[in-house]
Enzyme design. Structure first.
Site, short mmCIF file in Angstrom:
data_model
loop_
_atom_site.label_atom_id
_atom_site.label_comp_id
_atom_site.label_asym_id
_atom_site.label_seq_id
_atom_site.Cartn_x
_atom_site.Cartn_y
_atom_site.Cartn_z
N HIS A 7 -11.71 -2.26 3.33
CA HIS A 7 -11.49 -2.11 5.29
C HIS A 7 -11.59 -0.74 5.29
O HIS A 7 -12.11 -0.48 6.97
CB HIS A 7 -9.89 -1.94 5.78
CG HIS A 7 -8.93 -1.30 4.60
ND1 HIS A 7 -8.63 -1.06 3.53
CD2 HIS A 7 -8.43 0.33 4.95
CE1 HIS A 7 -7.65 -0.29 2.95
NE2 HIS A 7 -7.59 0.71 4.19
N ASP A 8 -12.45 -0.01 4.47
CA ASP A 8 -13.19 1.32 4.45
C ASP A 8 -14.71 0.94 5.17
O ASP A 8 -15.63 2.16 4.59
CB ASP A 8 -12.58 1.61 3.58
CG ASP A 8 -11.31 2.67 4.01
OD1 ASP A 8 -10.58 2.48 5.07
OD2 ASP A 8 -10.65 2.55 2.90
N ASP A 59 1.01 -0.87 0.19
CA ASP A 59 -0.05 0.02 -0.14
C ASP A 59 1.14 1.45 0.16
O ASP A 59 2.07 1.62 0.80
CB ASP A 59 -0.85 -0.05 1.17
CG ASP A 59 -1.91 0.71 1.42
OD1 ASP A 59 -2.71 1.73 0.85
OD2 ASP A 59 -3.09 0.07 2.02
N GLU A 68 -6.79 3.36 -5.78
CA GLU A 68 -7.88 3.60 -4.51
C GLU A 68 -8.51 4.94 -5.17
O GLU A 68 -7.90 5.97 -5.21
CB GLU A 68 -8.05 4.10 -3.31
CG GLU A 68 -8.78 4.25 -2.93
CD GLU A 68 -8.71 4.46 -1.29
OE1 GLU A 68 -10.01 4.44 -0.60
OE2 GLU A 68 -7.66 5.10 -0.99
N ASP A 112 -2.14 4.83 -2.26
CA ASP A 112 -4.24 5.17 -1.78
C ASP A 112 -4.20 6.62 -1.78
O ASP A 112 -3.91 7.14 -2.16
CB ASP A 112 -3.98 5.43 0.12
CG ASP A 112 -4.39 5.80 1.58
OD1 ASP A 112 -5.04 4.53 1.47
OD2 ASP A 112 -4.01 6.78 1.81
C1 GLC Z 1 -7.93 5.68 2.58
C2 GLC Z 1 -7.32 4.33 3.28
C3 GLC Z 1 -7.83 4.61 4.62
C4 GLC Z 1 -7.21 5.97 5.66
C5 GLC Z 1 -7.65 7.08 4.21
C6 GLC Z 1 -6.19 8.03 4.46
O1 GLC Z 1 -9.40 5.70 2.26
O2 GLC Z 1 -8.16 2.61 2.60
O3 GLC Z 1 -7.88 3.59 5.35
O4 GLC Z 1 -8.09 6.45 6.13
O5 GLC Z 1 -6.68 6.79 2.65
O6 GLC Z 1 -4.85 7.18 4.39
#
Ligand code: GLC
Ligand code: CA
Length: 588
Positions: free
Chosen positions: A363-364, A132, A301, A239
């Site tokens: 995970h979100d 990541d 993402e 990310d």
């Molecule tokens: C992304 C991650 C999330 C995190 C955010 C800030 O969306 O998936 O879990 O809190 O970025 O890094």
């Protein structure tokens, strides 16, 4: 839930030489046989949340050695790659998404040797490892930021986004440069009394945004990417990639109707996200990836409003992300065949031939088990979702425990919440702990996850029955359904690379498609996939439609059926029980 809300708002190693001289063995991941296409065009990528997968040393927190111990499991499931949520040193405010050192491993997860060993052991099993990569921000404890914050004249001052405020506000406190908000609640500007300036943070105040207009930042981050590529990672999941740049005017955001779960007025985020400058960075990062031997990969993402929007992330000349996440399909959040049909079709026709990366869970967001389940047919529904995810022409991103039917276990009391947005937003926003609970390996007290009395998040009660051990023994489990679908992608040409042609069955709320590859023959047939998205039995008549596709067909040879019946199926009488699924080869 904040991420889903964001989605809606937007709708508005070849393992070369590692850093030292240590030579990692050339991994067996050159491809899995059937075609010469790059591996990632047909991949099953499995997201591991390292804190919650397997604890090896009894501290209640998952770690790298734990993941290595479970590689045989991942191999038996059949995944091509694992994506590890951040394992770098971090104060863990955002559980690793606040990184304080990009080229090391957080001691609570292990050592760099543990990491090298994981990559090597994974490659032995033909499993690639994706890291990541958090480019938008660092931790406020990163040396870059502490230097930057040390004085206005520090050489790294301009690595972050420091601005003067607007004097004193009505509350007598320094007023921020504008009304921009953090996705994680309240102003996106944090005041620093020492220099009398504010810094910008799209996420937590402990996650200051880097200034991507400074070429040194780009250089430093690209060096980070090379460091891990040289250690044998197969690529990166980028990310929050749509947050890299902010509008330089610093104009106030448009205030929208209503308030969010943190009690702040809703604001338009178009000056803070999705700026066109991002594409230049992705283009250049893709060159870094391409310069490494082997087929390295950039996953991104992104939450997009439709396929046309998603198409942009591949780059004008397919020179940016290979696999931006297609959240459109997986976050339909309704068992509506017409909606899935339209979105799947768009993914096939509007991405200029690029591969969609389907995703239902991460995970979100609350787990798909709960987002789609009706409380009565959850397992049958989960089987339908697995089929959409894995029997489409796509790469597929899955999240640990999805293959078991793990559910969301949201904390019931504020004092139990670990995710800071759940504390700040309670009770409207309860945070993301619910989808991050420990992997359910067996029916024991700690579900095989840890020997600690108190794991970092509690073990859900459901683990007594929903667990790997029980489901591997049960031929009709969800786990087995996932395993069989993944195996079919490998063994059948049609399932691996065939076009996905959606048939018109909205009336019954049935979702039906054909997978048809180049050179269909009697021994390499096309495949029909039929899903009943309703709670009533359905009978499908497919003969004419299959004929119209220019396919010869007499009967269907069953490959997978959720009624576990035996024998062939009549093309004019494909019977599906409520939420039933049928997969069969078209024979003549
Ligand atoms: C992304 C991650 C999330 C995190 C955010 C800030 O969306 O998936 O879990 O809190 O970025 O890094
Ligand atoms: Ca541990």
């Amino acid at each position: 839930m904040v991420f889903f809300r964001r989605l809606m708002a937007v709708a508005a190693l070849a393992c070369s030489v590692s850093a030292g001289a240590q030579m990692l063995s050339r991994p067996g991941w050159a491809g899995s046989g059937m075609s010469s296409d790059p591996w990632w065009q047909h991949a099953v990528i499995y997201e591991i949340y390292p804190r919650s997968f397997q604890d090896s040393n009894g501290d209640g927190i998952g770690d790298l050695k734990g993941i290595t111990q479970r590689l045989d499991y991942l191999q038996s499931l059949g995944v091509d790659a694992i994506w590890l949520s951040p394992i770098y040193p971090s104060p863990q405010v955002d559980f690793g998404y606040d990184i304080s050192d990009y080229t090391a491993i957080d001691p609570q997860y292990g050592t760099i040797e543990d990491f090298d060993n994981l990559v090597q052991e994974a490659s032995r099993r033909n499993i690639r490892v994706l890291m990541d990569l958090v480019l938008n921000h660092t931790s406020d404890k990163h040396a870059w930021f502490t230097e930057s914050a040390s004085s206005k004249s520090n050489a790294k001052r301009d690595w972050y986004i420091w601005r003067d405020g607007k004097g004193t506000g009505a509350d007598g406190k320094p007023a921020p440069p504008n009304n921009w908000q953090s996705l994680f609640g309240h102003s996106a500007w944090q005041y620093d009394a020492k220099s009398g300036q504010f810094y910008y943070h799209y996420f937590y105040p402990q996650q200051p945004d880097l200034n991507w207009r400074n070429p040194q930042v780009k250089q430093a981050m690209f060096d980070v990417a090379r460091f891990w590529l040289n250690r044998g990672v197969a690529g990166f999941r980028l990310d929050a990639i749509d947050t890299l740049f902010e509008d330089q005017s610093l104009a106030d955001a448009k205030v929208l109707d209503g308030t969010n779960e943190f009690g702040d007025p809703n604001t338009d985020k178009s000056l803070q996200t999705r700026l066109p400058e991002i594409h230049g960075v992705l283009h250049d990062l893709r060159s870094v990836i391409n310069a490494a031997p082997g087929q390295r990969l950039l996953v991104g993402e992104v939450y997009t409003k439709d396929a046309a929007d998603l198409a942009q992330w591949y780059g004008l000349h397919n020179d940016e992300l290979q696999l931006p996440m297609d959240t459109g399909v997986g976050f339909t959040n309704k068992l509506d065949a017409a909606a899935f049909r339209q979105k799947l079709e768009a993914a096939q026709t509007q991405l200029h031939g690029n591969t969609p990366l389907l995703v239902f869970d991460n995970h979100d967001n609350p787990r798909s088990w709960d987002r789609y389940g009706d409380g009565k047919h959850n397992k049958e529904i989960a089987r339908v979702l697995a089929t959409i995810l894995l029997a489409s022409r796509s790469s597929s991103l899955m999240y640990y425990g999805q293959e078991l039917g793990m559910s969301t276990s949201t904390p019931e009391r504020k004092e139990d919440v670990k995710d800071p947005i759940g504390v700040l937003g309670w009770p409207k926003e309860k945070g993301r702990d619910g989808e991050r609970t420990p992997m359910q390996w067996d029916g024991g007290a700690q579900s095989g996850f840890t020997r600690a009395a108190k794991p970092w998040l509690p073990i859900p009660m459901s683990s007594m029955t929903v667990n790997v051990e029980a489901e591997q023994k049960d031929n009709q489990s969800l786990w087995k359904w996932y395993q069989d679908l993944i195996a079919l992608r490998r063994s059948r040409r049609a399932m691996r690379e065939g076009q996905q042609i959606l048939l018109n069955h909205d009336a019954d709320n049935a979702l039906v498609w054909v997978r048809k590859h180049q050179g269909v023959t009697a021994t390499s047939p096309a495949v029909v996939v039929a899903c009943n998205l309703s709670d009533k039995p359905v009978v499908l008549h497919l003969r004419d439609e299959i004929k119209k596709l220019g396919l010869r067909g007499q009967f269907l040879r069953s490959l997978m059926r959720s009624d576990y019946g035996m024998g062939p199926m009549n093309l004019d009488e494909v019977k599906l029980e409520p939420f039933g699924v049928y997969v069969g080869e078209i024979h003549y």
